[in-house]
Design a protein around this motif. Sequence first.
Motif, PDB file in Angstrom:
ATOM      1  N   LEU A   1       0.862  -1.190   0.000  1.00 49.68           N
ATOM      2  CA  LEU A   1       0.000   0.000   0.000  1.00 49.68           C
ATOM      3  C   LEU A   1       0.895   1.235   0.000  1.00 49.68           C
ATOM      4  CD1 LEU A   1      -2.815  -1.012   2.524  1.00 49.68           C
ATOM      5  CD2 LEU A   1      -2.862  -1.080   0.037  1.00 49.68           C
ATOM      6  N   LEU A   2       0.701   2.116  -0.989  1.00 50.99           N
ATOM      7  CA  LEU A   2       1.545   3.294  -1.149  1.00 50.99           C
ATOM      8  C   LEU A   2       1.058   4.479  -0.328  1.00 50.99           C
ATOM      9  CD1 LEU A   2       2.079   3.047  -5.018  1.00 50.99           C
ATOM     10  CD2 LEU A   2       3.521   2.130  -3.185  1.00 50.99           C
ATOM     11  N   GLU A   3      -0.160   4.399   0.153  1.00 56.66           N
ATOM     12  CA  GLU A   3      -0.695   5.461   0.992  1.00 56.66           C
ATOM     13  C   GLU A   3      -1.790   4.885   1.884  1.00 56.66           C
ATOM     14  OE1 GLU A   3      -4.025   7.777  -1.455  1.00 56.66           O
ATOM     15  OE2 GLU A   3      -2.082   7.799  -2.517  1.00 56.66           O
ATOM     16  N   THR A   4      -2.210   5.650   2.864  1.00 55.47           N
ATOM     17  CA  THR A   4      -3.253   5.202   3.789  1.00 55.47           C
ATOM     18  C   THR A   4      -4.601   5.212   3.076  1.00 55.47           C
ATOM     19  OG1 THR A   4      -2.038   6.094   5.682  1.00 55.47           O
ATOM     20  CG2 THR A   4      -4.385   5.617   5.995  1.00 55.47           C
ATOM     21  N   VAL A   5      -5.305   4.099   3.159  1.00 54.27           N
ATOM     22  CA  VAL A   5      -6.630   3.968   2.537  1.00 54.27           C
ATOM     23  C   VAL A   5      -7.635   3.723   3.652  1.00 54.27           C
ATOM     24  CG1 VAL A   5      -8.012   2.760   0.826  1.00 54.27           C
ATOM     25  CG2 VAL A   5      -5.546   2.956   0.501  1.00 54.27           C
ATOM     26  N   GLN A   6      -8.647   4.562   3.730  1.00 57.71           N
ATOM     27  CA  GLN A   6      -9.597   4.432   4.819  1.00 57.71           C
ATOM     28  C   GLN A   6     -11.023   4.678   4.345  1.00 57.71           C
ATOM     29  OE1 GLN A   6      -8.420   7.321   7.746  1.00 57.71           O
ATOM     30  NE2 GLN A   6      -8.568   9.068   6.352  1.00 57.71           N
ATOM     31  N   GLY A   7     -11.956   4.369   5.254  1.00 64.86           N
ATOM     32  CA  GLY A   7     -13.368   4.597   4.964  1.00 64.86           C
ATOM     33  C   GLY A   7     -13.915   3.722   3.855  1.00 64.86           C
ATOM     34  N   GLU A   8     -14.741   4.323   2.998  1.00 69.12           N
ATOM     35  CA  GLU A   8     -15.404   3.585   1.918  1.00 69.12           C
ATOM     36  C   GLU A   8     -14.392   3.048   0.905  1.00 69.12           C
ATOM     37  OE1 GLU A   8     -16.979   3.083  -2.067  1.00 69.12           O
ATOM     38  OE2 GLU A   8     -15.782   4.822  -1.429  1.00 69.12           O
ATOM     39  N   LYS A   9     -13.309   3.809   0.686  1.00 70.22           N
ATOM     40  CA  LYS A   9     -12.272   3.343  -0.234  1.00 70.22           C
ATOM     41  C   LYS A   9     -11.624   2.062   0.276  1.00 70.22           C
ATOM     42  CE  LYS A   9      -9.297   6.078  -2.117  1.00 70.22           C
ATOM     43  NZ  LYS A   9      -8.250   7.115  -2.329  1.00 70.22           N
TER      44      LYS A   9
END
Length: 353
Positions: A248-256
């Motif tokens: 993972l290249l960045e933080t992914v949160q919530g609906e994504k």
Amino acid sequence: MSEMRSSLEEVRSRIILGEFCVKNVNTTNFPGNYPGYDDTWDMLTFQKTFRIEVGQLTDTLMEFDMVGIDAAVANAFRRILLAEVPTMAIEKVFIYNNTSIVQDEVLAQRLGLIPIKADPFLFEYKNIDKDKDSAEEEVSDIDSIQLCLKIKCVRNVRASKDSSDPQELYLNNKVYSRDIKWIPVGNQADVFADASIGPVHDDILIALLRPGQELDIVMHCVKGIGKDHAKFSPVATASYRLLPELTLLETVQGEKAERLKRCFSHGVIELEEVNGSKIAKVVNGRLDTCCREVLRHDDLKNVVKLGRVRDHFIFSVESTGILPPNVLVAESIKVLMAKCQRFLNELDSSDME
């Protein structure tokens, strides 16, 4: 300089799955394939990095990781497992009586594909004389196993008059591999007293019979390898795949994060509760099936890097039951070592000339 070396290291050790192409597809670690990178092969380095880790082992299935080898070597093991580890299989079928609806040729082919439980390393390869009639061949206790199948279908006098079920109306209406019996030759009865020679599985359906129909067959098993005929292959399947690597290249949160999780196989990505928000986390990249569903989402395709570790192979070996899978893997290693030794001997002999 360190950044350049890190980039070269990634090129050499990783295969990257892009949206429209696969990057770093060169599958070899052979020295000199990567300009600007010192990859001279070294025995000590290989000994330190090479390892085998067994993940699953049952009577018929073995899954293990082989790390630190070239793709050519990994494929050599797979091909040897399929074609060069010997087993015993039915070679000659003498049909004295067959009144079933199954043709003799089809019946012989079906019988030949039944796995036979017998240790091939206790037998020698049979020397077949092509000028001699096969019916005249002698069965030796050191290179052959003799089996017979003699069965006849009759009516069941105890069956109900109103019954229409063949299982109740007839006896021996289905011929299974359990009906094949071993006939010891020479002193085999003493030598293999503790071994139950016969079909590996007793529920393989061979033919259907009706009252009056019968089979009277004698079979000779010999030692052979899969490249001569598939019936000698000791594995149902032998395959390998490269270890998946997801980053993972960045933080992914919530609906994504929810959508990202659904893009991969179950267990690859899980959601973690952090400060009241669900954040995606790679839990087990090994379970990834090389699906690129995430690349369909414009807002997700740049947040994850899909790759494969070039020298980390996940092997799956499924035995037919003749020999345990761990024994098959050990024998494949012996076969490869023998091939290498033969090659070295040829080189030595050519130098002497």
